[in-house]
Design an enzyme around this catalytic site. Sequence first.
Site, mmCIF file in Angstrom:
data_model
loop_
_atom_site.group_PDB
_atom_site.id
_atom_site.type_symbol
_atom_site.label_atom_id
_atom_site.label_comp_id
_atom_site.label_asym_id
_atom_site.label_seq_id
_atom_site.Cartn_x
_atom_site.Cartn_y
_atom_site.Cartn_z
ATOM 1 N N ASN A 178 9.590 -42.669 -24.079
ATOM 2 C CA ASN A 178 8.811 -42.254 -22.907
ATOM 3 C C ASN A 178 9.078 -43.298 -21.827
ATOM 4 O O ASN A 178 8.495 -44.377 -21.838
ATOM 5 C CB ASN A 178 7.325 -42.206 -23.306
ATOM 6 C CG ASN A 178 6.441 -41.742 -22.162
ATOM 7 O OD1 ASN A 178 6.909 -41.513 -21.055
ATOM 8 N ND2 ASN A 178 5.151 -41.624 -22.429
ATOM 9 N N ARG A 188 10.376 -37.792 -23.544
ATOM 10 C CA ARG A 188 9.411 -37.135 -22.690
ATOM 11 C C ARG A 188 10.067 -36.965 -21.325
ATOM 12 O O ARG A 188 10.548 -37.931 -20.725
ATOM 13 C CB ARG A 188 8.181 -38.017 -22.549
ATOM 14 C CG ARG A 188 7.154 -37.384 -21.683
ATOM 15 C CD ARG A 188 5.987 -38.288 -21.502
ATOM 16 N NE ARG A 188 4.860 -37.514 -21.037
ATOM 17 C CZ ARG A 188 3.630 -37.949 -21.045
ATOM 18 N NH1 ARG A 188 3.367 -39.137 -21.524
ATOM 19 N NH2 ARG A 188 2.657 -37.201 -20.587
ATOM 20 N N HIS A 209 0.801 -32.693 -18.439
ATOM 21 C CA HIS A 209 0.164 -33.119 -19.696
ATOM 22 C C HIS A 209 0.336 -32.073 -20.796
ATOM 23 O O HIS A 209 -0.468 -31.988 -21.732
ATOM 24 C CB HIS A 209 -1.347 -33.415 -19.509
ATOM 25 C CG HIS A 209 -1.625 -34.630 -18.687
ATOM 26 N ND1 HIS A 209 -2.582 -34.666 -17.701
ATOM 27 C CD2 HIS A 209 -1.055 -35.855 -18.686
ATOM 28 C CE1 HIS A 209 -2.584 -35.866 -17.140
ATOM 29 N NE2 HIS A 209 -1.671 -36.606 -17.726
ATOM 30 N N ARG A 232 -4.416 -41.717 -8.280
ATOM 31 C CA ARG A 232 -4.094 -40.483 -7.539
ATOM 32 C C ARG A 232 -5.381 -39.755 -7.179
ATOM 33 O O ARG A 232 -6.333 -39.764 -7.954
ATOM 34 C CB ARG A 232 -3.207 -39.571 -8.404
ATOM 35 C CG ARG A 232 -1.833 -40.132 -8.645
ATOM 36 C CD ARG A 232 -1.083 -39.346 -9.706
ATOM 37 N NE ARG A 232 -1.057 -40.037 -10.986
ATOM 38 C CZ ARG A 232 -0.686 -39.503 -12.149
ATOM 39 N NH1 ARG A 232 -0.301 -38.247 -12.204
ATOM 40 N NH2 ARG A 232 -0.698 -40.209 -13.252
ATOM 41 N N GLU A 258 0.985 -37.409 -27.975
ATOM 42 C CA GLU A 258 2.141 -36.771 -27.331
ATOM 43 C C GLU A 258 3.454 -37.168 -28.009
ATOM 44 O O GLU A 258 4.374 -36.363 -28.121
ATOM 45 C CB GLU A 258 2.170 -37.152 -25.846
ATOM 46 C CG GLU A 258 1.032 -36.514 -25.074
ATOM 47 C CD GLU A 258 0.535 -37.368 -23.925
ATOM 48 O OE1 GLU A 258 0.066 -38.501 -24.179
ATOM 49 O OE2 GLU A 258 0.605 -36.921 -22.778
#
Length: 404
Positions: free
Chosen positions: A8, A92, A180, A240, A378
């Site tokens: 990742n 990823r 996600h 964000r 994940e």
Amino acid sequence: MDTILVINAGSSSVKFQVYSVEGEGTLRRQIKGQMDGIGSRPRLRASGATGDPLADRAYPIEAVPDVPAAMAVAGAWLRDELRVTPIAVGHRVVHGGPDYSRPVLIDHGIVSRLERFVALAPLHQPYNLAPIRSLLANFPALPQVACFDTAFHRTHDAVADHYAIPQQLHAEGVRRYGFHGLSYEYIARTLPSVAPDIARRRVIVAHLGSGASMCALKEGRSVESTMGFTALDGLPMGTRPGQIDPGVVLYLISEKGMPAAKVQDFLYRDCGLKGLSGVSNDMRELEASADPHARFAIDYFVYRIGLSAGMLAAALQGLDAFVFTAGIGENSASIRARVAEQLGWLGVALDATENARHSRLISRPGSPIPVYVVPTDEELMIAQHTLSLLIDGHSHNTRSERVS
Ligand code: AMP
């Protein structure tokens, strides 16, 4: 021992995990590590299956100036010192654009197609693709798999996938992608064993981490997400803003004279909990702070989760369960309690003791909407997809064990 390496890669860190492939395709996590401080203060840290430390080393900045160099250093460490030679690598990749609704085996043609989506995720996609390119160049025979954050949401109806803009722009790729997805897919696949009664019903999953979003699941498939074209939309996040009137962006450009790159930086790095609180982007620090702006940032976060739950419940035409996951969702009993309070009008009733214990089921027995805490994984999802693609050329479920 056959192993699968999961990567990742971000702009300043490369996270990696190594899984052993055991009988009947069971995956077991053996190593977890990351090279962070790329281009500033490079440092390799890694631990074994039981959390035992394997490495903690600093490197001179010239040795790890960028993501491919970080990959090379971490790869050499795995290969030379731990004798890890993976049979495949799963990556990823944040953006699969409109085309990819499942993971894909990588070749040069796929990399070129994925490069087209750099403009859609400029702060993530280039760094995701960098280690893919360097592994393709250095180990051309090593199978690599791209797993997309957008893929799980490609089941959305057209009305959920569109903005109200001319169709031509939609055709060009200006769509509500949702992100996600690997986390939501993991939760959707885990629910049948965790909560079989609700796994196929109408479920809202709140992925609350430094990036945050929510997803409406119906029969285990995504029907709506709070995120859209980019990972800026929806809930406020660490840095964000989440949902914001595009008029604010116009104001920044026309009244504040901010060039596009500065607006981008502002929206990705200076807003959200950090911008609102002026204290931190980290929920733990906000919860520990007595600063009224820190408290306001938490109030705003909780309020927006409540609003989004209403929206997603409308998309689902009702609600049968609510699931918390990711850093904040899995660890902050107080945020969960406050969100549950916001959902009181839906009938949610939390069990304070079970919530404080971080139990799997944290609602009271009579709560019409059960509330669960399900840790996401994940990386395991990526390892599963990679193994599936390796075994028979397409992705499906494999057995796995979560060892963290
Ligand atoms: P993630 O991106 O999923 O790793 O989540 C990171 C976020 O989870 C950060 O805002 C952390 O402050 C937050 N977090 C982790 N542990 C806790 C905790 N025990 N209480 C509150 N927030 C936490």
